[in-house]
Design a protein around this motif. Structure first.
Motif, short mmCIF file in Angstrom:
data_model
loop_
_atom_site.label_atom_id
_atom_site.label_comp_id
_atom_site.label_asym_id
_atom_site.label_seq_id
_atom_site.Cartn_x
_atom_site.Cartn_y
_atom_site.Cartn_z
N MET A 63 1.07 -1.28 0.27
CA MET A 63 -0.03 -0.20 -0.11
C MET A 63 1.01 1.14 -0.04
O MET A 63 0.60 2.37 -0.65
N GLU A 64 1.91 1.09 0.74
CA GLU A 64 2.97 2.54 0.63
C GLU A 64 3.36 2.51 -0.57
O GLU A 64 3.60 3.62 -1.39
N LYS A 65 3.74 1.43 -1.44
CA LYS A 65 4.43 1.41 -2.86
C LYS A 65 3.17 2.29 -3.74
O LYS A 65 3.46 3.00 -4.67
N TYR A 66 1.84 1.87 -3.52
CA TYR A 66 0.58 2.37 -4.44
C TYR A 66 0.60 3.76 -4.04
O TYR A 66 0.15 4.63 -4.84
N GLN A 67 0.63 4.16 -2.80
CA GLN A 67 0.38 5.52 -2.52
C GLN A 67 1.68 6.41 -3.00
O GLN A 67 1.14 7.55 -3.78
N GLU A 68 2.77 5.84 -3.07
CA GLU A 68 3.90 6.48 -3.82
C GLU A 68 3.71 6.98 -5.05
O GLU A 68 3.63 7.85 -5.99
#
Length: 92
Positions: A63-68
């Protein structure tokens, strides 16, 4: 209607809606779906607020990757949503 935006190396698909309006103003719904054995992992994000809903199967790191990713491409997604998808925006 949902418009294709991007396919990642792991076959994750990112699609978005056309520009929508509600009482809070304009927004775009972004849907992320990754095929996994036995089904899919998925999540929905609303731009420009980056409000996430319906997160199924993705872990915190993903989810952090998709947020970025969305933070770096939101301006494009919103522009394409206004123009009826990347195909219309690029005159394909």
């Amino acid at each position: 209607m949902m418009y294709p935006f991007m396919q990642l190396d792991d076959n994750t698909e990112i699609v978005h809606s056309e520009l929508q309006n509600d009482d809070n103003g304009e927004y775009v719904k972004v849907y992320i779906e990754k095929p996994v054995e036995g089904g899919f992992h998925s999540a929905v994000c609303y731009l420009p607020s980056y409000h996430w809903e319906e997160i199924i199967g993705f872990d915190k790191t993903e989810m952090e990757k998709y947020q970025e990713l969305l933070e770096s491409t939101a301006h494009l997604i919103i522009r394409f949503a206004r123009q009826g998808g990347i195909g219309n925006a690029s005159n394909f």
